[in-house]
Motif scaffolding. Structure first.
Motif, PDB file in Angstrom:
ATOM      1  N   GLU A   1       4.549  -1.237   3.196  1.00  0.00           N
ATOM      2  CA  GLU A   1       4.233   0.124   2.783  1.00  0.00           C
ATOM      3  C   GLU A   1       5.272   0.553   1.751  1.00  0.00           C
ATOM      4  O   GLU A   1       6.477   0.348   1.945  1.00  0.00           O
ATOM      5  CB  GLU A   1       4.273   1.098   3.958  1.00  0.00           C
ATOM      6  CG  GLU A   1       3.961   2.528   3.525  1.00  0.00           C
ATOM      7  CD  GLU A   1       4.154   3.557   4.621  1.00  0.00           C
ATOM      8  OE1 GLU A   1       3.884   4.747   4.350  1.00  0.00           O
ATOM      9  OE2 GLU A   1       4.582   3.194   5.735  1.00  0.00           O
TER      10      GLU A   1
ATOM     11  N   PHE B   1       0.842  -1.194   0.000  1.00  0.00           N
ATOM     12  CA  PHE B   1       0.000   0.000   0.000  1.00  0.00           C
ATOM     13  C   PHE B   1       0.873   1.238   0.000  1.00  0.00           C
ATOM     14  O   PHE B   1       2.050   1.200   0.364  1.00  0.00           O
ATOM     15  CB  PHE B   1      -0.963   0.009   1.191  1.00  0.00           C
ATOM     16  CG  PHE B   1      -0.332   0.436   2.495  1.00  0.00           C
ATOM     17  CD1 PHE B   1      -0.343   1.767   2.896  1.00  0.00           C
ATOM     18  CD2 PHE B   1       0.271  -0.495   3.327  1.00  0.00           C
ATOM     19  CE1 PHE B   1       0.241   2.164   4.091  1.00  0.00           C
ATOM     20  CE2 PHE B   1       0.863  -0.107   4.517  1.00  0.00           C
ATOM     21  CZ  PHE B   1       0.855   1.225   4.895  1.00  0.00           C
ATOM     22  N   ARG B   2       0.300   2.341  -0.467  1.00  0.00           N
ATOM     23  CA  ARG B   2       0.987   3.622  -0.438  1.00  0.00           C
ATOM     24  C   ARG B   2       0.009   4.701   0.002  1.00  0.00           C
ATOM     25  O   ARG B   2      -1.210   4.564  -0.178  1.00  0.00           O
ATOM     26  CB  ARG B   2       1.566   3.977  -1.804  1.00  0.00           C
ATOM     27  CG  ARG B   2       0.527   4.282  -2.862  1.00  0.00           C
ATOM     28  CD  ARG B   2       1.152   4.626  -4.199  1.00  0.00           C
ATOM     29  NE  ARG B   2       0.108   4.953  -5.188  1.00  0.00           N
ATOM     30  CZ  ARG B   2       0.361   5.181  -6.463  1.00  0.00           C
ATOM     31  NH1 ARG B   2       1.592   5.095  -6.924  1.00  0.00           N
ATOM     32  NH2 ARG B   2      -0.628   5.481  -7.292  1.00  0.00           N
ATOM     33  N   LYS B   3       0.539   5.751   0.572  1.00  0.00           N
ATOM     34  CA  LYS B   3      -0.278   6.881   0.986  1.00  0.00           C
ATOM     35  C   LYS B   3      -0.446   7.839  -0.179  1.00  0.00           C
ATOM     36  O   LYS B   3       0.482   8.048  -0.958  1.00  0.00           O
ATOM     37  CB  LYS B   3       0.363   7.585   2.179  1.00  0.00           C
ATOM     38  CG  LYS B   3       0.435   6.710   3.428  1.00  0.00           C
ATOM     39  CD  LYS B   3       1.132   7.415   4.570  1.00  0.00           C
ATOM     40  CE  LYS B   3       1.223   6.509   5.794  1.00  0.00           C
ATOM     41  NZ  LYS B   3       1.961   7.146   6.908  1.00  0.00           N
TER      42      LYS B   3
ATOM     43  N   LYS C   1      -5.228   5.875   1.228  1.00  0.00           N
ATOM     44  CA  LYS C   1      -4.289   4.779   1.002  1.00  0.00           C
ATOM     45  C   LYS C   1      -4.767   3.950  -0.183  1.00  0.00           C
ATOM     46  O   LYS C   1      -5.973   3.783  -0.387  1.00  0.00           O
ATOM     47  CB  LYS C   1      -4.159   3.904   2.241  1.00  0.00           C
ATOM     48  CG  LYS C   1      -3.502   4.633   3.417  1.00  0.00           C
ATOM     49  CD  LYS C   1      -3.363   3.741   4.607  1.00  0.00           C
ATOM     50  CE  LYS C   1      -2.626   4.454   5.734  1.00  0.00           C
ATOM     51  NZ  LYS C   1      -3.391   5.605   6.244  1.00  0.00           N
TER      52      LYS C   1
ATOM     53  N   GLU D   1      -4.980   2.220  11.797  1.00  0.00           N
ATOM     54  CA  GLU D   1      -4.584   2.455  10.420  1.00  0.00           C
ATOM     55  C   GLU D   1      -3.457   1.495  10.079  1.00  0.00           C
ATOM     56  O   GLU D   1      -2.933   0.785  10.923  1.00  0.00           O
ATOM     57  CB  GLU D   1      -4.125   3.897  10.229  1.00  0.00           C
ATOM     58  CG  GLU D   1      -5.223   4.916  10.449  1.00  0.00           C
ATOM     59  CD  GLU D   1      -6.299   4.852   9.388  1.00  0.00           C
ATOM     60  OE1 GLU D   1      -5.981   4.599   8.224  1.00  0.00           O
ATOM     61  OE2 GLU D   1      -7.479   5.047   9.729  1.00  0.00           O
TER      62      GLU D   1
END
Length: 197
Positions: A119, A30-32, A38, A194
Protein backbone atom coordinates in the motif's frame (compact mmCIF):
# COMPACT_ATOMS: atom_id res chain seq x y z
CA UNK A 1 -12.51 -16.90 17.19
CA UNK A 2 -11.74 -13.87 14.94
CA UNK A 3 -11.66 -14.39 11.22
CA UNK A 4 -8.17 -14.31 9.67
CA UNK A 5 -7.34 -11.45 7.33
CA UNK A 6 -6.83 -12.15 3.62
CA UNK A 7 -3.07 -11.68 3.98
CA UNK A 8 -2.78 -14.36 6.64
CA UNK A 9 -4.88 -16.71 4.49
CA UNK A 10 -2.58 -16.25 1.49
CA UNK A 11 -0.57 -19.32 0.54
CA UNK A 12 1.48 -18.34 -2.51
CA UNK A 13 2.95 -20.98 -4.77
CA UNK A 14 6.73 -21.01 -4.53
CA UNK A 15 8.56 -22.61 -7.44
CA UNK A 16 10.92 -25.36 -6.17
CA UNK A 17 14.63 -24.66 -6.64
CA UNK A 18 13.80 -21.06 -7.63
CA UNK A 19 17.16 -19.91 -6.26
CA UNK A 20 18.90 -21.84 -9.03
CA UNK A 21 17.22 -19.70 -11.70
CA UNK A 22 17.68 -16.07 -12.65
CA UNK A 23 15.20 -14.12 -10.53
CA UNK A 24 13.21 -10.92 -10.71
CA UNK A 25 10.51 -9.33 -8.59
CA UNK A 26 7.80 -6.72 -9.03
CA UNK A 27 5.65 -4.51 -6.82
CA UNK A 28 1.85 -4.33 -7.02
CA UNK A 29 1.21 -0.96 -5.39
CA UNK A 30 -2.23 0.34 -4.54
CA UNK A 31 -3.34 3.61 -2.99
CA UNK A 32 -6.59 4.85 -1.52
CA UNK A 33 -8.43 7.65 -3.29
CA UNK A 34 -10.26 10.57 -1.69
CA UNK A 35 -13.65 9.00 -2.48
CA UNK A 36 -12.74 5.76 -0.70
CA UNK A 37 -11.79 3.78 -3.78
CA UNK A 38 -8.49 2.11 -4.58
CA UNK A 39 -6.11 2.39 -7.52
CA UNK A 40 -3.33 0.08 -8.69
CA UNK A 41 -0.12 1.41 -10.23
CA UNK A 42 1.03 0.27 -13.67
CA UNK A 43 3.96 1.48 -15.72
CA UNK A 44 4.22 1.49 -19.49
CA UNK A 45 7.67 0.36 -20.53
CA UNK A 46 9.70 2.68 -22.72
CA UNK A 47 9.85 1.56 -26.35
CA UNK A 48 13.24 0.05 -27.19
CA UNK A 49 14.45 -1.94 -30.17
CA UNK A 50 15.08 -5.58 -29.31
CA UNK A 51 12.92 -5.56 -26.18
CA UNK A 52 10.09 -8.13 -26.64
CA UNK A 53 7.97 -6.31 -24.04
CA UNK A 54 8.70 -2.83 -25.31
CA UNK A 55 5.76 -0.49 -24.66
CA UNK A 56 3.87 -3.06 -22.57
CA UNK A 57 1.96 -2.29 -19.39
CA UNK A 58 3.63 -3.83 -16.33
CA UNK A 59 4.28 -3.49 -12.63
CA UNK A 60 7.52 -1.78 -11.56
CA UNK A 61 10.33 -4.19 -10.82
CA UNK A 62 13.29 -6.01 -12.29
CA UNK A 63 16.06 -8.51 -11.81
CA UNK A 64 17.72 -9.24 -8.48
CA UNK A 65 21.22 -7.81 -8.07
CA UNK A 66 24.00 -9.06 -5.83
CA UNK A 67 23.46 -6.17 -3.41
CA UNK A 68 19.76 -7.02 -2.87
CA UNK A 69 19.09 -8.62 0.51
CA UNK A 70 15.98 -10.38 -0.83
CA UNK A 71 13.57 -10.54 -3.74
CA UNK A 72 11.30 -8.08 -1.93
CA UNK A 73 14.22 -5.68 -1.47
CA UNK A 74 14.87 -5.92 -5.21
CA UNK A 75 11.24 -5.00 -5.97
CA UNK A 76 11.54 -1.97 -3.68
CA UNK A 77 14.86 -0.86 -5.22
CA UNK A 78 13.62 -1.25 -8.80
CA UNK A 79 10.40 0.60 -7.97
CA UNK A 80 12.38 3.53 -6.57
CA UNK A 81 14.63 3.61 -9.64
CA UNK A 82 11.79 3.38 -12.16
CA UNK A 83 9.14 5.57 -10.52
CA UNK A 84 10.68 7.52 -7.65
CA UNK A 85 8.30 5.75 -5.27
CA UNK A 86 10.17 4.87 -2.06
CA UNK A 87 8.34 1.89 -0.61
CA UNK A 88 10.78 1.61 2.29
CA UNK A 89 9.69 5.08 3.52
CA UNK A 90 6.05 5.44 2.52
CA UNK A 91 4.95 1.93 1.57
CA UNK A 92 3.34 -0.74 3.68
CA UNK A 93 4.14 -4.33 2.72
CA UNK A 94 1.07 -6.58 2.68
CA UNK A 95 1.65 -9.86 0.88
CA UNK A 96 3.59 -12.05 -1.50
CA UNK A 97 1.88 -13.56 -4.54
CA UNK A 98 2.78 -16.73 -6.43
CA UNK A 99 5.99 -17.14 -8.39
CA UNK A 100 5.69 -17.08 -12.18
CA UNK A 101 8.12 -18.24 -14.87
CA UNK A 102 9.12 -16.12 -17.84
CA UNK A 103 12.34 -15.72 -19.81
CA UNK A 104 15.18 -13.23 -19.98
CA UNK A 105 14.59 -10.29 -22.31
CA UNK A 106 17.49 -11.25 -24.56
CA UNK A 107 17.70 -15.03 -24.17
CA UNK A 108 15.46 -18.04 -23.80
CA UNK A 109 16.66 -19.03 -20.33
CA UNK A 110 13.89 -19.25 -17.69
CA UNK A 111 13.51 -16.60 -15.02
CA UNK A 112 11.35 -16.73 -11.89
CA UNK A 113 9.35 -13.58 -11.09
CA UNK A 114 7.95 -12.97 -7.60
CA UNK A 115 5.22 -10.32 -7.04
CA UNK A 116 4.80 -8.38 -3.79
CA UNK A 117 1.80 -6.28 -2.73
CA UNK A 118 2.21 -2.87 -1.06
CA UNK A 119 0.00 0.00 0.00
CA UNK A 120 1.36 3.44 -0.93
CA UNK A 121 0.94 6.20 1.67
CA UNK A 122 3.30 8.80 0.25
CA UNK A 123 3.19 11.74 -2.18
CA UNK A 124 0.95 11.46 -5.23
CA UNK A 125 3.67 12.43 -7.70
CA UNK A 126 5.42 9.69 -9.69
CA UNK A 127 8.77 10.40 -11.38
CA UNK A 128 9.37 7.84 -14.16
CA UNK A 129 12.96 7.27 -15.31
CA UNK A 130 14.20 6.52 -18.84
CA UNK A 131 12.93 2.91 -18.65
CA UNK A 132 9.33 4.05 -18.18
CA UNK A 133 7.20 5.90 -20.74
CA UNK A 134 4.48 6.73 -18.23
CA UNK A 135 2.89 5.67 -14.96
CA UNK A 136 -0.86 5.04 -14.72
CA UNK A 137 -3.06 4.57 -11.64
CA UNK A 138 -6.00 2.33 -12.60
CA UNK A 139 -9.13 1.98 -10.42
CA UNK A 140 -9.28 -1.47 -8.84
CA UNK A 141 -13.04 -1.67 -9.48
CA UNK A 142 -12.42 -1.15 -13.19
CA UNK A 143 -9.83 -3.93 -13.26
CA UNK A 144 -12.22 -6.33 -11.51
CA UNK A 145 -15.26 -5.65 -13.72
CA UNK A 146 -16.10 -8.48 -16.11
CA UNK A 147 -17.13 -6.14 -18.91
CA UNK A 148 -13.59 -4.74 -19.02
CA UNK A 149 -11.99 -8.12 -19.71
CA UNK A 150 -11.08 -8.86 -23.31
CA UNK A 151 -8.77 -10.92 -25.54
CA UNK A 152 -5.54 -10.02 -27.28
CA UNK A 153 -4.75 -11.86 -30.55
CA UNK A 154 -1.17 -13.16 -30.42
CA UNK A 155 0.32 -14.62 -33.56
CA UNK A 156 2.57 -17.67 -33.31
CA UNK A 157 4.08 -19.98 -35.95
CA UNK A 158 1.29 -22.46 -35.11
CA UNK A 159 -1.57 -19.97 -35.38
CA UNK A 160 -3.19 -17.13 -33.48
CA UNK A 161 -3.82 -17.37 -29.76
CA UNK A 162 -6.42 -15.22 -28.00
CA UNK A 163 -4.84 -14.21 -24.72
CA UNK A 164 -6.89 -12.76 -21.85
CA UNK A 165 -6.31 -9.08 -21.17
CA UNK A 166 -7.83 -5.90 -19.79
CA UNK A 167 -7.94 -2.71 -21.84
CA UNK A 168 -7.70 0.61 -20.04
CA UNK A 169 -7.88 3.75 -22.14
CA UNK A 170 -5.30 3.14 -24.88
CA UNK A 171 -3.39 0.50 -22.89
CA UNK A 172 -3.58 -3.28 -22.68
CA UNK A 173 -2.72 -5.27 -19.55
CA UNK A 174 -1.86 -8.87 -20.47
CA UNK A 175 0.68 -11.66 -19.93
CA UNK A 176 2.41 -11.95 -16.57
CA UNK A 177 0.96 -8.67 -15.32
CA UNK A 178 -2.56 -9.86 -16.09
CA UNK A 179 -1.88 -13.18 -14.29
CA UNK A 180 -0.62 -11.37 -11.20
CA UNK A 181 -3.60 -9.02 -11.28
CA UNK A 182 -6.05 -11.93 -11.51
CA UNK A 183 -4.47 -13.69 -8.53
CA UNK A 184 -4.77 -10.50 -6.50
CA UNK A 185 -8.40 -9.93 -7.51
CA UNK A 186 -9.32 -13.59 -6.92
CA UNK A 187 -7.74 -13.54 -3.50
CA UNK A 188 -9.71 -10.45 -2.52
CA UNK A 189 -12.92 -11.96 -3.89
CA UNK A 190 -12.48 -15.32 -2.15
CA UNK A 191 -11.76 -13.86 1.25
CA UNK A 192 -14.36 -11.13 0.96
CA UNK A 193 -11.85 -8.69 2.34
CA UNK A 194 -10.56 -5.31 1.32
CA UNK A 195 -6.88 -4.69 0.74
CA UNK A 196 -5.95 -4.49 4.39
CA UNK A 197 -3.40 -6.44 6.43
Amino acid sequence: MPRKSWVSQLRPQKIPFRRRFARASVALIFRKTEDGGKELLFIQRARRAGDPWSGDMAFPGGRLQSEDASARAAAQRETLEETGIDLSRHGRYLARLSDLITRHHSRWRPMVVTPYVFEWRGPKAVSPNHEVERAVWVPLDYLAAGENQSQLPWRTPLGTLNLPCCHYLDSCIWGLSYSMLQELLEMISETGRELEP
